[in-house]
Design a protein around this motif. Structure first.
Motif, PDB file in Angstrom:
ATOM      1  N   ALA A 108       0.822  -1.211   0.000  1.00  0.00           N
ATOM      2  CA  ALA A 108       0.000   0.000   0.000  1.00  0.00           C
ATOM      3  C   ALA A 108       0.851   1.253   0.000  1.00  0.00           C
ATOM      4  N   ALA A 109       2.007   1.211   0.664  1.00  0.00           N
ATOM      5  CA  ALA A 109       2.897   2.372   0.679  1.00  0.00           C
ATOM      6  C   ALA A 109       3.423   2.683  -0.716  1.00  0.00           C
ATOM      7  N   VAL A 110       3.883   1.660  -1.421  1.00  0.00           N
ATOM      8  CA  VAL A 110       4.423   1.870  -2.766  1.00  0.00           C
ATOM      9  C   VAL A 110       3.319   2.300  -3.732  1.00  0.00           C
ATOM     10  N   VAL A 111       2.128   1.724  -3.583  1.00  0.00           N
ATOM     11  CA  VAL A 111       1.002   2.125  -4.431  1.00  0.00           C
ATOM     12  C   VAL A 111       0.671   3.598  -4.239  1.00  0.00           C
ATOM     13  N   ALA A 112       0.649   4.051  -2.987  1.00  0.00           N
ATOM     14  CA  ALA A 112       0.336   5.454  -2.708  1.00  0.00           C
ATOM     15  C   ALA A 112       1.350   6.375  -3.363  1.00  0.00           C
ATOM     16  N   ALA A 113       2.634   6.032  -3.262  1.00  0.00           N
ATOM     17  CA  ALA A 113       3.671   6.857  -3.880  1.00  0.00           C
ATOM     18  C   ALA A 113       3.536   6.861  -5.402  1.00  0.00           C
ATOM     19  N   ALA A 114       3.265   5.696  -5.981  1.00  0.00           N
ATOM     20  CA  ALA A 114       3.117   5.613  -7.441  1.00  0.00           C
ATOM     21  C   ALA A 114       1.944   6.457  -7.922  1.00  0.00           C
ATOM     22  N   ARG A 115       0.817   6.408  -7.209  1.00  0.00           N
ATOM     23  CA  ARG A 115      -0.325   7.238  -7.590  1.00  0.00           C
ATOM     24  C   ARG A 115       0.024   8.725  -7.491  1.00  0.00           C
ATOM     25  N   GLY A 116       0.774   9.090  -6.465  1.00  0.00           N
ATOM     26  CA  GLY A 116       1.175  10.483  -6.339  1.00  0.00           C
ATOM     27  C   GLY A 116       2.049  10.940  -7.490  1.00  0.00           C
ATOM     28  N   LEU A 117       2.998  10.112  -7.899  1.00  0.00           N
ATOM     29  CA  LEU A 117       3.845  10.453  -9.044  1.00  0.00           C
ATOM     30  C   LEU A 117       3.011  10.675 -10.299  1.00  0.00           C
ATOM     31  N   LEU A 118       2.023   9.812 -10.512  1.00  0.00           N
ATOM     32  CA  LEU A 118       1.171   9.941 -11.697  1.00  0.00           C
ATOM     33  C   LEU A 118       0.295  11.183 -11.619  1.00  0.00           C
ATOM     34  N   VAL A 126     -11.799 -16.341   6.274  1.00  0.00           N
ATOM     35  CA  VAL A 126     -11.311 -14.973   6.484  1.00  0.00           C
ATOM     36  C   VAL A 126      -9.919 -14.792   5.892  1.00  0.00           C
ATOM     37  N   THR A 127      -9.063 -15.785   6.019  1.00  0.00           N
ATOM     38  CA  THR A 127      -7.702 -15.700   5.473  1.00  0.00           C
ATOM     39  C   THR A 127      -7.736 -15.490   3.967  1.00  0.00           C
ATOM     40  N   GLY A 128      -8.617 -16.185   3.264  1.00  0.00           N
ATOM     41  CA  GLY A 128      -8.724 -16.028   1.816  1.00  0.00           C
ATOM     42  C   GLY A 128      -9.200 -14.653   1.416  1.00  0.00           C
ATOM     43  N   ALA A 129     -10.175 -14.118   2.138  1.00  0.00           N
ATOM     44  CA  ALA A 129     -10.670 -12.774   1.836  1.00  0.00           C
ATOM     45  C   ALA A 129      -9.579 -11.734   2.021  1.00  0.00           C
ATOM     46  N   LEU A 130      -8.764 -11.882   3.064  1.00  0.00           N
ATOM     47  CA  LEU A 130      -7.678 -10.936   3.312  1.00  0.00           C
ATOM     48  C   LEU A 130      -6.591 -11.060   2.252  1.00  0.00           C
ATOM     49  N   LEU A 131      -6.286 -12.291   1.842  1.00  0.00           N
ATOM     50  CA  LEU A 131      -5.274 -12.494   0.804  1.00  0.00           C
ATOM     51  C   LEU A 131      -5.706 -11.835  -0.504  1.00  0.00           C
ATOM     52  N   GLY A 132      -6.993 -11.947  -0.829  1.00  0.00           N
ATOM     53  CA  GLY A 132      -7.499 -11.291  -2.029  1.00  0.00           C
ATOM     54  C   GLY A 132      -7.346  -9.782  -1.963  1.00  0.00           C
ATOM     55  N   THR A 133      -7.501  -9.204  -0.769  1.00  0.00           N
ATOM     56  CA  THR A 133      -7.335  -7.762  -0.600  1.00  0.00           C
ATOM     57  C   THR A 133      -5.887  -7.343  -0.826  1.00  0.00           C
ATOM     58  N   VAL A 134      -4.938  -8.146  -0.330  1.00  0.00           N
ATOM     59  CA  VAL A 134      -3.515  -7.837  -0.527  1.00  0.00           C
ATOM     60  C   VAL A 134      -3.150  -7.926  -2.008  1.00  0.00           C
ATOM     61  N   VAL A 135      -3.604  -8.979  -2.671  1.00  0.00           N
ATOM     62  CA  VAL A 135      -3.295  -9.161  -4.095  1.00  0.00           C
ATOM     63  C   VAL A 135      -3.918  -8.036  -4.934  1.00  0.00           C
ATOM     64  N   ALA A 136      -5.090  -7.547  -4.525  1.00  0.00           N
ATOM     65  CA  ALA A 136      -5.735  -6.452  -5.246  1.00  0.00           C
ATOM     66  C   ALA A 136      -4.871  -5.197  -5.232  1.00  0.00           C
ATOM     67  N   GLU A 137      -4.228  -4.918  -4.101  1.00  0.00           N
ATOM     68  CA  GLU A 137      -3.311  -3.770  -4.035  1.00  0.00           C
ATOM     69  C   GLU A 137      -2.127  -3.970  -4.978  1.00  0.00           C
ATOM     70  N   ALA A 138      -1.619  -5.195  -5.025  1.00  0.00           N
ATOM     71  CA  ALA A 138      -0.508  -5.489  -5.933  1.00  0.00           C
ATOM     72  C   ALA A 138      -0.925  -5.304  -7.389  1.00  0.00           C
ATOM     73  N   ALA A 139      -2.161  -5.660  -7.717  1.00  0.00           N
ATOM     74  CA  ALA A 139      -2.649  -5.478  -9.084  1.00  0.00           C
ATOM     75  C   ALA A 139      -2.704  -4.001  -9.456  1.00  0.00           C
ATOM     76  N   SER A 140      -3.125  -3.146  -8.531  1.00  0.00           N
ATOM     77  CA  SER A 140      -3.160  -1.711  -8.829  1.00  0.00           C
ATOM     78  C   SER A 140      -1.758  -1.163  -9.011  1.00  0.00           C
ATOM     79  N   LEU A 141      -0.784  -1.727  -8.306  1.00  0.00           N
ATOM     80  CA  LEU A 141       0.605  -1.291  -8.476  1.00  0.00           C
ATOM     81  C   LEU A 141       1.119  -1.633  -9.869  1.00  0.00           C
ATOM     82  N   ILE A 142       0.718  -2.790 -10.379  1.00  0.00           N
ATOM     83  CA  ILE A 142       1.135  -3.178 -11.734  1.00  0.00           C
ATOM     84  C   ILE A 142       0.602  -2.185 -12.761  1.00  0.00           C
TER      85      ILE A 142
END
Length: 425
Positions: A131-141, A174-190
Motif C-alpha cells: 500500500a505504501a508503494v502504491v500510494a507513492a506511485a499514484r502520487g507520481l502519476l 477470512v484468510t482467503g478474503a484478506l489475501l485477495g485484498t492484498v493481491v488487489a493492491e498489488a494489481a493496482s501497483l502493476i
C-alpha cells in the motif's frame, strides 16, 4: 449558469470526475464484497474480517500522505526516471521497518481482535508494504497529470478483490478474503508501474522529503482515526453477533465517506491555491458543496430505507440493525465536513490539522466508558463529532471568510507554476 455551479463544473472538468467515478466503482465493489462475504461467513467471523480490514485501512491511510508529497514533488521538478526510482525505492525502505513491527506483533493483534489464527493478522504486514508503494506511485502519476491512470488503478484493484477475494473465501474463509485484498493492491501497483517505466520528463532527479510526508500524514491519520475508532472498539468490546452487526452497519454508513474522500483529492489543490488570494471563502464553500453534497445525498438514501439496504447486501441476518445504520450514516455524512475543514487547515499549514486527533481521543475515552451496546458506541461517536466539528468550523471558517492581508504578487510564469503545483498536490 450560476457562478457557483460554474465553479463546480470546472472542478469536475479538472480531474474530479475520473477520480469520483473510479471511487464510486470502488465503493460499489466494496459493498458487493461485504454483501457476499457477510452471507458466507457467520457473524463472528465477519466481525473479525471487518476488524482486520479496518486495521489494513488504518495502516494504509497514513501512507496516503505519500500521494500528496509525491505529487507535489513531480509538479515542481517533473517526472523523470531517477525521480521514479528514488521515490519508490525510498518508500519501500521506509515502510519495511513498520511492516516488520506489524509482523512481530501479529500474535498480539490476533488476541486483541479475537482472530481465529495468527495468519489473519500476519497479512497486515505485506499489505502495509504494498500500500505504501502504491500510494507513492499514484502520487507520481497525479503530479504528471495522469489522472486517468490513477482512476484505473482503483478500478483494477476493485475487480481483482472481487474475483480473487471471493474465490478464496470459500476454501480459506477470512484468510482467503484478506489475501485477495492484498493481491488487489498489488494489481493496482502493476497498472501504475506501466507509465512510470518510461517517464517523459527531463533528466535529473529530486528526493521525496520525509518532512512533507509527515505533515500531510498528521492530518490524514487524525481524520482516519476519528472516523474509524468506533468500529475497532466495537469489535473489542461487543460480543461476536453484536460486533458483526456493528461492522455491517458501519460498512454501509462509512461508504458515504468514500466518494467525498476521492473528490477531496481534487478540491485540496484549489484550497491550496485560493488561500493567499481574495475570494478564498468562495473556494471553501464550493469545496464544501462538492465534498459534503454527495455525502449528504448518500446518507439520505440510506436513512430512508436502511432495512432494505441491509437486506439487499446481507440478507436477513442483520435486519435489526436499521436504526444503527441510520445513526452511523448521519454521523458519516457530517464527518465529511470535518474532512473538508481539516484539508483547509492543511492548505494553510495550520496547527488545526491536529483537532481531529483530539476528537479521536475524546471518542475513544467516551467509548471506553460507555460500550455496553452498539447504540451506546454510536452515541459516543456522535458526542465526539459535535465539538470537533464546531471547533473546526469556528477556527477555519473565521479565517477563510476573512480577506487576505495582501494579494500575492507573482508574474505570469509564477502564477502558472503555482497553479500546476496546486493541481498536482
Amino acid at each position: 449558469m450560476h457562478p457557483l455551479l460554474g465553479r463546480l463544473a470546472r472542478l469536475a472538468a479538472r480531474g474530479a470526475a475520473p477520480i469520483a467515478a473510479a471511487v464510486a466503482v470502488q465503493s460499489a465493489g466494496n459493498l458487493a464484497f461485504h454483501s457476499v462475504v457477510g452471507r458466507l461467513l457467520d457473524p463472528g467471523a465477519y466481525g473479525a474480517l471487518g476488524a482486520v480490514l479496518s486495521a489494513m485501512l488504518m495502516l494504509g491511510v497514513p501512507l496516503g500522505a505519500l500521494q500528496t508529497a509525491a505529487s507535489a514533488l513531480v509538479a515542481e521538478h517533473g517526472l523523470t526516471r531517477d525521480t521514479v526510482r528514488r521515490t519508490l525505492r525510498s518508500v519501500a525502505l521506509w515502510s519495511l521497518g513498520p511492516a516488520l513491527v506489524v509482523l512481530l506483533c501479529a500474535p498480539l493483534l490476533r488476541d486483541y481482535f479475537h482472530l481465529a489464527s495468527v495468519t489473519e493478522a500476519v497479512q497486515l504486514a505485506p499489505y502495509l508494504l504494498v500500500a505504501a508503494v502504491v500510494a507513492a506511485a499514484r502520487g507520481l502519476l497525479l503530479g504528471d497529470r495522469r489522472v486517468g491512470t490513477v482512476a484505473m488503478t482503483y478500478v483494477v484493484s476493485t475487480v481483482a478483490r472481487l474475483t480473487l477475494g471471493l474465490a478464496l473465501i470459500v476454501p480459506f474463509g477470512v484468510t482467503g478474503a484478506l489475501l485477495g485484498t492484498v493481491v488487489a493492491e498489488a494489481a493496482s501497483l502493476i497498472v501504475a508501474a506501466g507509465p512510470l517505466r518510461h517517464p517523459g520528463g527531463p533528466r535529473g532527479s529530486a528526493a521525496l522529503r520525509l518532512g512533507a510526508v509527515a505533515h500531510a500524514g498528521l492530518a490524514v491519520t487524525g481524520l482516519f482515526l476519528f472516523s474509524t475508532a468506533d468500529l475497532l472498539l466495537a469489535r473489542h468490546h461487543l460480543g461476536e453477533d453484536a460486533s458483526g452487526a456493528y461492522v455491517a452497519a458501519a460498512t454501509v454508513a462509512k461508504t458515504v465517506l468514500a466518494l467525498p474522500a476521492g473528490i477531496m483529492a481534487a478540491v485540496f489543490p484549489r484550497l491550496l491555491a485560493a488561500w493567499p488570494r481574495p475570494g478564498r471563502g468562495r473556494a471553501l464553500v464550493t469545496g464544501g458543496l462538492a465534498v459534503a453534497g454527495p455525502a449528504a445525498l448518500g446518507a439520505a438514501v440510506i436513512i430512508a430505507v436502511p432495512s432494505l439496504v441491509l437486506r439487499v447486501l446481507y440478507g436477513d441476518g442483520y435486519a435489526d440493525a436499521g436504526g444503527l445504520v441510520r445513526a452511523l450514516s448521519a454521523i458519516a455524512a457530517t464527518t465529511s465536513l470535518v474532512t473538508l475543514l481539516t484539508n483547509a487547515a492543511l492548505a494553510r499549514k495550520a496547527w488545526t490539522i491536529a483537532v481531529p486527533w483530539a476528537g479521536a481521543v475524546l471518542e475513544v475515552a467516551l467509548i471506553e466508558v460507555w460500550h455496553d451496546s452498539a447504540a451506546q458506541i454510536a452515541a459516543c461517536s456522535a458526542a465526539a463529532l459535535a465539538p470537533t466539528l464546531l471547533l473546526m468550523a469556528v477556527l477555519e471558517g473565521r479565517l477563510w471568510a476573512r480577506a487576505p492581508r495582501t494579494a500575492p504578487q507573482v508574474d505570469a510564469a509564477g502564477a502558472d507554476s503555482s497553479r500546476t503545483a496546486a493541481t498536482a498536490a
